[in-house]
Design an enzyme around this catalytic site. Structure first.
Site, PDB file in Angstrom:
ATOM      1  N   GLY A   2      -8.869  35.951  17.026  1.00  0.00           N
ATOM      2  CA  GLY A   2      -7.143  36.014  17.608  1.00  0.00           C
ATOM      3  C   GLY A   2      -8.077  36.009  19.342  1.00  0.00           C
ATOM      4  O   GLY A   2      -7.084  36.432  20.173  1.00  0.00           O
TER       5      GLY A   2
ATOM      6  N   GLY B  22      -8.212  33.939  20.937  1.00  0.00           N
ATOM      7  CA  GLY B  22      -7.744  32.473  21.724  1.00  0.00           C
ATOM      8  C   GLY B  22      -7.018  32.198  22.659  1.00  0.00           C
ATOM      9  O   GLY B  22      -7.169  31.399  23.427  1.00  0.00           O
ATOM     10  N   ARG B  23      -6.241  33.358  22.894  1.00  0.00           N
ATOM     11  CA  ARG B  23      -5.625  33.140  24.360  1.00  0.00           C
ATOM     12  C   ARG B  23      -5.001  35.112  23.821  1.00  0.00           C
ATOM     13  O   ARG B  23      -5.464  35.841  23.721  1.00  0.00           O
ATOM     14  CB  ARG B  23      -4.704  32.506  24.202  1.00  0.00           C
ATOM     15  CG  ARG B  23      -3.128  32.791  23.191  1.00  0.00           C
ATOM     16  CD  ARG B  23      -1.713  32.205  23.066  1.00  0.00           C
ATOM     17  NE  ARG B  23      -1.062  32.694  22.697  1.00  0.00           N
ATOM     18  CZ  ARG B  23      -0.026  32.524  22.198  1.00  0.00           C
ATOM     19  NH1 ARG B  23       0.543  31.092  22.875  1.00  0.00           N
ATOM     20  NH2 ARG B  23       0.900  32.261  21.211  1.00  0.00           N
TER      21      ARG B  23
ATOM     22  N   ASP C  97      -9.422  31.520   9.523  1.00  0.00           N
ATOM     23  CA  ASP C  97      -7.679  31.518   9.488  1.00  0.00           C
ATOM     24  C   ASP C  97      -7.290  32.911   8.533  1.00  0.00           C
ATOM     25  O   ASP C  97      -7.924  33.334   7.889  1.00  0.00           O
ATOM     26  CB  ASP C  97      -6.500  30.220   8.656  1.00  0.00           C
ATOM     27  CG  ASP C  97      -5.329  30.722   8.921  1.00  0.00           C
ATOM     28  OD1 ASP C  97      -5.282  32.035   8.441  1.00  0.00           O
ATOM     29  OD2 ASP C  97      -4.782  29.826   8.073  1.00  0.00           O
TER      30      ASP C  97
ATOM     31  N   TYR D 286       6.739  42.894  11.353  1.00  0.00           N
ATOM     32  CA  TYR D 286       6.122  43.247  12.623  1.00  0.00           C
ATOM     33  C   TYR D 286       5.937  44.448  12.622  1.00  0.00           C
ATOM     34  O   TYR D 286       5.289  45.549  12.537  1.00  0.00           O
ATOM     35  CB  TYR D 286       6.048  42.795  13.637  1.00  0.00           C
ATOM     36  CG  TYR D 286       5.084  42.845  14.878  1.00  0.00           C
ATOM     37  CD1 TYR D 286       4.280  41.997  15.452  1.00  0.00           C
ATOM     38  CD2 TYR D 286       5.666  43.216  15.846  1.00  0.00           C
ATOM     39  CE1 TYR D 286       3.453  41.731  16.243  1.00  0.00           C
ATOM     40  CE2 TYR D 286       4.597  44.154  16.984  1.00  0.00           C
ATOM     41  CZ  TYR D 286       3.643  43.212  17.062  1.00  0.00           C
ATOM     42  OH  TYR D 286       2.637  43.309  18.583  1.00  0.00           O
TER      43      TYR D 286
ATOM     44  N   LYS E  30       2.484  46.850  11.493  1.00  0.00           N
ATOM     45  CA  LYS E  30       1.858  47.368  13.024  1.00  0.00           C
ATOM     46  C   LYS E  30       1.863  49.030  12.241  1.00  0.00           C
ATOM     47  O   LYS E  30       0.880  49.620  12.855  1.00  0.00           O
ATOM     48  CB  LYS E  30       2.414  47.074  14.533  1.00  0.00           C
ATOM     49  CG  LYS E  30       2.098  45.756  14.479  1.00  0.00           C
ATOM     50  CD  LYS E  30       0.596  45.648  15.707  1.00  0.00           C
ATOM     51  CE  LYS E  30       0.605  43.836  16.075  1.00  0.00           C
ATOM     52  NZ  LYS E  30      -0.595  44.254  16.331  1.00  0.00           N
TER      53      LYS E  30
END
Ligand SMILES: NC(=O)c1ccc[n+]([C@@H]2O[C@H](COP(=O)([O-])OP(=O)(O)OC[C@H]3O[C@@H](n4cnc5c(N)ncnc54)[C@H](O)[C@@H]3O)[C@@H](O)[C@H]2O)c1
Lengths: 257, 252
Positions: free
Chosen positions: A17, A19-20, A66, A156, A160
């Site tokens: 992840g 990408g940003r 993905d 979430y 987590k």
């Protein structure tokens, strides 16, 4: 911020992840420290964009996949380990879409559980032979929401919490092999995601003010300072740390202001 | 004792082990219990066993907890509910390298997603009764154990589910998590039976606790009843560590 420098020359890292946000900041910081960095994100274009932003060159590997799919995590690791080496695995990819209980449908639940929890398991499993020979290091990016809960985020929060428990089980099982596994639990970071949410709220100023108040330190974390801490965890300075879930949350889980 | 008189309690995974012990305690204290198991024959047998003493207050439903549609159908067949006890769970030992995606998925489906789906589907009924949800996790939610990474992850996530539900459902529904330590059930016996030295394996389980022994299912059942009881009216979102001290400290 105080400068701490690390030398990761010759080391290979996979950041999922990337990408940003924090993933990008971690990839950037590791690259600056001399590591070869495999950049994972959902699409090849996004990986290439990161590589271009970091200036290209042989120390950057595209590892698009993905991670919500069954094969994605294995594909990401396969691309990252094309040269037969992996020292650091940073499981950072996540989705975080707030939903009340009634609106949490199967697709929402599955997306969060697969990207955050299942993919982090499958990347470790695929990377294990390489981590064994490098006596490598795993950092799972959890969240303060792996330590306590807020409303309207059930998928979430569950994922987590599971990630932290998984980190501990891995730390115990892999300690005899010299592989360390730790989790970090960031509070709110000022990432693109935050900026988008602030913009969508229609009143960015009070949106930020509320989050600043929530963290006793009185501001949000920068992705760079959290990335710097990830590099600490990978370093010999943290050689005796394994199975920890370190809050880096401006005091949020420590108490009430 | 009639603490649970007039209350309806669903206990998943209650044909044996901790769930069966909890179900019997709820019945002893006046509750009406819906037993649950995967196979209808096991459910029928459990209902028959208890009906002689608690006639009219026991019924049973079967559903495969790894199947969400079955969980939703089970929830839909229940009219009123005061307490949901998510006790059904699976435990398979497997090292990280040996944990197949199928084993991972099945463990997460049964230990985490089923409690979630049942809680979500039964929510209107639990709100109406201002009821309670009791999730049965494990000390492995907080302590890493080698050789059961999927189990640890699923139980840790169940603690997160507990906290998330408690946060969102307050003050209508209390949500609690009971974390048993090593308990003498078929789940443990299965794990011991494949160990090379069974006595050593049993002692190993015991040694994880400060009390230096494994629990009986009834001891965990008592913790579940406390969580479900109106006496626990100020408890929500918390973990009841019924683990013989396993998470409190280590015997050196
Ligand atoms: N931003 C915060 O305030 C905050 C707080 C606590 C924890 N975290 C955690 O930090 C990490 C990074 O968060 P962020 O704010 O940088 O998020 P972000 O949304 O900015 O970045 C997440 C990255 O993950 C990638 N990703 C999502 N799904 C993927 C998939 N299926 N396959 C491959 N890549 C996928 C996205 O493309 C993106 O590049 C996450 O694990 C997040 O849960 C963030």
């Amino acid at each position: 911020m105080a400068e701490v420098t690390f030398d990761y020359g010759g080391r290979v890292a996979l950041v999922t992840g990337a990408g940003r946000g924090l993933g990008f900041a971690t990839a950037k910081t590791l690259h600056q420290a001399g590591a070869t960095v495999a950049v994972n994100d959902r699409t090849a274009e996004s990986c290439q964009a990161v590589i271009a932003r970091l200036g290209g060159g042989p120390r950057l590997i595209a590892a698009p996949a993905d991670l919500a799919t069954t094969d994605g995590p294995v594909q990401a690791v396969a691309q990252a380990t094309a040269n037969g080496r992996l020292d650091f695995l940073i499981n950072n990819a996540a989705v975080n879409v707030e939903r009340p209980i009634a609106a949490t449908d199967d697709a929402h639940w599955d997306q969060h559980l697969s990207v955050i929890l299942r993919a982090s398991f499958l990347t470790v499993q695929a990377a294990l032979p390489f981590l064994r020979s490098s006596r490598g290091c795993i950092v799972n990016i959890a969240s303060e929401l792996g330590l306590h809960a807020i409303a309207n985020n059930v998928a979430y929060v569950s994922a987590k919490h599971g990630l932290i428990a998984m980190t501990k089980a891995m730390a115990i099982e892999l300690a005899p092999s010299g592989i360390r596994a730790n989790a970090i639990c960031p509070g709110t970071m000022d990432t693109e995601l935050m900026q988008e949410c602030a913009r969508d709220s229609g009143d960015p100023e009070s949106y930020y003010a509320a989050f600043n108040r929530y963290h006793p330190i009185g501001r949000l974390a920068t992705p760079d300072e959290v990335a710097a801490f990830v590099l600490c965890l990978l370093s010999p300075a943290a050689a005796y740390m394994t199975g920890a879930a370190v809050a880096i949350d401006g005091g949020s889980t420590a108490g009430r202001l | 004792m009639t603490e649970f008189a007039g209350k309806t309690i669903l206990v998943t995974g209650s044909t044996r082990g901790i769930g069966a012990a909890a179900a019997r305690l709820f019945l002893e204290r006046g509750g009406s219990v819906i037993l649950h198991g995967r196979r209808q024959a096991d459910v029928d047998a459990a209902v028959a066993r208890l009906s002689t003493t608690y006639s009219g207050r026991v019924r049973g439903l079967s559903a495969d907890l790894s199947d969400r549609t079955a969980c939703r159908a089970l929830a839909a067949s229940i009219e009123t509910l005061d307490v949901l006890v998510n006790c059904g769970g699976i435990f398979h030992e497997a090292a990280i390298a040996e944990t197949s995606p199928t084993l991972w998925d099945e463990t997460v489906a049964v230990n985490l997603t089923a409690p979630w789906v049942l809680a979500q589907s039964l929510l209107p009924k639990l709100r109406a009764s201002r009821g309670a949800i009791v999730n049965v996790a494990s000390d492995a939610a907080l302590l890493g154990y080698a050789g059961c990474v999927a189990y640890c992850a699923s139980k840790g996530a169940l603690v997160g589910l507990t906290r998330a539900l408690a946060t969102e459902l307050t003050p209508d529904v209390r949500v609690l998590c009971v974390c048993p330590g090593p308990t003498e059930t078929d789940m443990m016996r299965a794990s011991i039976s494949v160990a090379p030295d069974r006595d050593k394996a049993r002692q190993q389980w015991a040694s994880y606790t400060l009390l230096n022994r494994v629990a009986s299912p009834v001891e965990i059942g008592e913790a579940i009843l406390l969580a479900a009881s109106p006496r626990a009216s100020y408890l929500t979102g918390s973990l009841i560590m019924a683990d013989g001290g396993a998470t409190a400290g280590k015997r050196v």
